[in-house]
Design a protein around this motif. Structure first.
Motif, mmCIF file in Angstrom:
data_model
loop_
_atom_site.group_PDB
_atom_site.id
_atom_site.type_symbol
_atom_site.label_atom_id
_atom_site.label_comp_id
_atom_site.label_asym_id
_atom_site.label_seq_id
_atom_site.Cartn_x
_atom_site.Cartn_y
_atom_site.Cartn_z
ATOM 1 N N ASP A 17 0.827 -1.215 0.000
ATOM 2 C CA ASP A 17 0.000 0.000 0.000
ATOM 3 C C ASP A 17 0.863 1.267 0.000
ATOM 4 N N ALA A 18 1.900 1.282 0.836
ATOM 5 C CA ALA A 18 2.786 2.444 0.911
ATOM 6 C C ALA A 18 3.521 2.644 -0.411
ATOM 7 N N TYR A 19 4.004 1.552 -0.987
ATOM 8 C CA TYR A 19 4.708 1.614 -2.261
ATOM 9 C C TYR A 19 3.803 2.185 -3.356
ATOM 10 N N LEU A 20 2.583 1.681 -3.431
ATOM 11 C CA LEU A 20 1.655 2.159 -4.462
ATOM 12 C C LEU A 20 1.300 3.624 -4.257
ATOM 13 N N TRP A 21 1.158 4.045 -3.003
ATOM 14 C CA TRP A 21 0.855 5.441 -2.690
ATOM 15 C C TRP A 21 1.996 6.334 -3.178
ATOM 16 N N ILE A 22 3.228 5.929 -2.887
ATOM 17 C CA ILE A 22 4.396 6.712 -3.319
ATOM 18 C C ILE A 22 4.516 6.679 -4.845
#
Length: 107
Positions: A17-22
């Motif tokens: 989730d964090a990777y996709l957000w970034i």
């Protein structure tokens, strides 16, 4: 002594989730961020005791340790526990989020 590093399903989900957000905001930076984070986590295999016990650890039956990744606004808290020869990553969350609560982790 070398430990095996594993991610809980919860931590894997948070990491994705964090990777996709970034990636949505800065595609080139996202890959670098992911590689750096995984590199820092992999270092736990050599010495998982080098990071402190998390302040929230007292809320749990197991000792929870805290690895801080990066600084300031882009800081992430990586919570993990040590189980014999394994380091289990429990959560990967932005430091801006509220502190861990009992129901936040799968122990």
């Amino acid at each position: 002594m070398s430990f095996r590093v594993e991610y809980s399903l919860h931590a894997q989900s948070e990491l994705v989730d964090a990777y996709l957000w970034i990636k949505e905001r800065a595609p080139l930076a996202a890959e670098k961020w992911r590689e750096e984070l995984i590199g820092k986590v992999d270092e736990l295999a050599l010495n998982p005791l080098r990071h402190p016990v998390a302040p929230e650890s007292e809320k749990f039956a197991r000792e929870i340790r805290l690895l801080l990744f990066r600084k300031r606004r882009s800081q992430f808290r990586i919570y993990y526990t040590i189980d014999k020869k394994r380091v289990v990553i429990l959560s990967v969350r932005r430091s801006a989020r509220k502190p861990l609560e009992e129901g936040d982790l799968e122990l």
